[in-house]
Write a protein that holds these residues in place. Structure first.
Motif, PDB file in Angstrom:
ATOM      1  N   THR A  49     -11.833   0.297  -3.258  1.00 23.94           N
ATOM      2  CA  THR A  49     -10.898   0.755  -2.237  1.00 23.94           C
ATOM      3  C   THR A  49     -11.041  -0.005  -0.922  1.00 23.94           C
ATOM      4  N   HIS A  50     -12.210   0.108  -0.257  1.00 25.47           N
ATOM      5  CA  HIS A  50     -12.307  -0.519   1.069  1.00 25.47           C
ATOM      6  C   HIS A  50     -13.551  -1.372   1.280  1.00 25.47           C
TER       7      HIS A  50
ATOM      8  N   PRO B  92     -17.058  -1.288   2.074  1.00 25.79           N
ATOM      9  CA  PRO B  92     -17.858  -1.313   3.304  1.00 25.79           C
ATOM     10  C   PRO B  92     -19.048  -2.257   3.214  1.00 25.79           C
TER      11      PRO B  92
ATOM     12  N   ILE C 141      -9.079   7.821   3.928  1.00 24.62           N
ATOM     13  CA  ILE C 141      -9.031   6.393   3.603  1.00 24.62           C
ATOM     14  C   ILE C 141      -8.002   6.132   2.510  1.00 24.62           C
TER      15      ILE C 141
ATOM     16  N   GLU D 150      -4.583   6.468   4.013  1.00 24.29           N
ATOM     17  CA  GLU D 150      -4.339   5.366   4.942  1.00 24.29           C
ATOM     18  C   GLU D 150      -3.911   4.103   4.207  1.00 24.29           C
ATOM     19  N   ILE D 151      -4.562   3.807   3.094  1.00 22.72           N
ATOM     20  CA  ILE D 151      -4.196   2.628   2.304  1.00 22.72           C
ATOM     21  C   ILE D 151      -2.836   2.827   1.647  1.00 22.72           C
TER      22      ILE D 151
ATOM     23  N   ASN E 150      -9.036  -4.597   5.816  1.00 17.55           N
ATOM     24  CA  ASN E 150      -9.296  -3.178   5.601  1.00 17.55           C
ATOM     25  C   ASN E 150      -9.523  -2.824   4.128  1.00 17.55           C
ATOM     26  N   PHE E 151      -8.808  -3.472   3.224  1.00 18.84           N
ATOM     27  CA  PHE E 151      -8.985  -3.215   1.790  1.00 18.84           C
ATOM     28  C   PHE E 151      -9.038  -4.546   1.056  1.00 18.84           C
TER      29      PHE E 151
ATOM     30  N   ASN F  68      -9.036   7.517  -7.764  1.00 17.35           N
ATOM     31  CA  ASN F  68      -9.287   8.288  -6.538  1.00 17.35           C
ATOM     32  C   ASN F  68      -9.022   9.774  -6.745  1.00 17.35           C
TER      33      ASN F  68
ATOM     34  N   LEU G  76     -10.138   2.962   8.864  1.00 18.61           N
ATOM     35  CA  LEU G  76     -10.625   1.674   8.390  1.00 18.61           C
ATOM     36  C   LEU G  76     -10.682   0.635   9.494  1.00 18.61           C
TER      37      LEU G  76
ATOM     38  N   LYS H 294     -14.215   1.033  12.390  1.00 18.53           N
ATOM     39  CA  LYS H 294     -15.309   1.331  11.471  1.00 18.53           C
ATOM     40  C   LYS H 294     -16.466   2.055  12.140  1.00 18.53           C
TER      41      LYS H 294
END
Length: 367
Positions: free
Chosen positions: A29-30, A32, A107, A110-111, A252-253, A283, A331, A334
């Protein structure tokens, strides 16, 4: 609340698949990990190295779950710490699960809003996702496990296919020189950070009573950990070799960006839709599980059927997600979110369990 009988048993393979999914969906997904120390071409090595620290940090909870394998986390905390203190600590864990779920959904939404459904109101995407998760969670975790048994292999195949199909975009020279620019201290700090965020140990402590064979507990932990860390490191290698080290830190992704760069050719049409479908379903499976554990923990603390909490908790989550989404993106900003996650994870995955383990060792004869 779910009773511990054959109807609600979870197999070894179902547990391993779910724990792998719950871990790799973060990178899916993102990602980190793209910003952790040492912050260079050796991050994939840091992820693999974090396996050692993850085992050390999870040992207190793993040990306790082996000792009390007929009880879940909330139940054996109350047994060890006493009714009053146990319920207080249990409430803290409820808030931790709630915070993690809100962050996960925020998150996800948001995506969806930014990259897939920019014209669709946030409340629509969030509501549709929560309604689906409510239905699955209401059926119990066995429904999550059975759904995952069929869907997760498909998701893993999708990841593998995108990795293979994107080979033309890879520049592995960005991963060189290996370990030349990294200090052992930085790699260790990054590895500890990843280890502290291994929330799967909490999931495992909650499903332990429902395992068909409780002797599989350690095997499930180690195998799901190793498999997920290897997959996560491969995802980082793919992202870095496609986007570059620095650019990957600011996207962001990242993995979603990588998939959009894959050239399918004229013979493969709509393949990217399969990726989106697998990402959305993955998800939803994860969110359904977290929602279920929040309500089970509340149900055990209050001695009320957990299903009565599913809709009220979902409404609270929806309201908070909408407020967060209207306030600022998660995102893009951070910090301090990542610091908060690290601190909370350190408390709930290592510090509190270590205290509980210490109390158990002093009281084990009475228990």
């Amino acid at each position: 609340m779910d009773k511990l009988n054959n109807q609600y048993e979870i197999s070894y393979h179902q547990a391993v698949l779910l724990l792998i999914l719950y871990r790799i969906m973060v990178g899916f997904t993102h990602l980190p990990a793209a910003s952790i120390l040492p912050g260079n071409q050796d991050i994939w090595i840091t992820i693999l190295f974090s396996t050692f620290y993850t085992i050390l940090l999870c040992l207190p909870l793993l040990y306790l779950s082996n000792k009390f394998n007929s009880l879940n986390l909330i139940e054996y905390i109350e047994k060890i710490m006493g009714k009053t203190i146990g319920k207080i600590i249990g409430i803290f864990y409820v808030f931790f699960f709630l915070y993690a779920t809100i962050l996960l959904i925020s998150i996800f939404v948001e995506i969806l809003d930014a990259a897939i459904f920019p014209e669709t109101p946030t409340w629509v995407t969030a509501s549709m996702m929560l309604i689906t998760s409510i239905y699955i969670a209401y059926k119990g975790f066995v429904a999550v496990a059975r759904l995952g048994e069929f869907i997760i292999p498909f998701i893993l195949v999708m990841i593998l296919l995108f990795i293979i199909l994107g080979y033309k975009n890879y520049d592995f020279t960005v991963l060189l020189p290996i370990l030349k620019d990294s200090k052992f201290k930085d790699i260790s700090i990054g590895a500890i950070d990843i280890g502290l965020r291994y929330f799967n140990i909490l999931i495992l402590t909650m499903i332990t009573p429902n395992l068909k064979d409780k002797k599989d507990l350690n095997k499930i932990f180690f195998r799901s950990l190793i498999y997920s860390m290897v997959i996560a490191s491969i995802i980082v290698i793919v992202v870095h070799s496609t986007l570059g080290i620095e650019y990957a830190k600011h996207v962001n992704f990242p993995f979603f960006t990588v998939t959009r760069m894959v050239d399918f050719g004229e013979t493969i049409q709509g393949f990217d839709s399969l990726y989106l479908t697998s990402w959305i379903v993955g998800n939803i499976i994860k969110i359904s599980g977290y929602l279920y554990f929040i309500t089970v923990a509340l149900g055990q603390i209050t001695n009320i059927d957990n299903r009565k909490y599913i809709i009220p908790i979902s409404v609270v989550i929806l309201i908070i997600v909408l407020l967060l989404k209207d306030n600022k993106p998660i995102l893009a900003v951070k910090q301090p979110t990542q610091n908060i996650i690290t601190i909370m994870a350190a408390i709930f995955i290592f510090i509190l369990p270590l205290i509980i383990l210490t109390v158990y060792l002093f009281r084990r004869k009475k228990l």
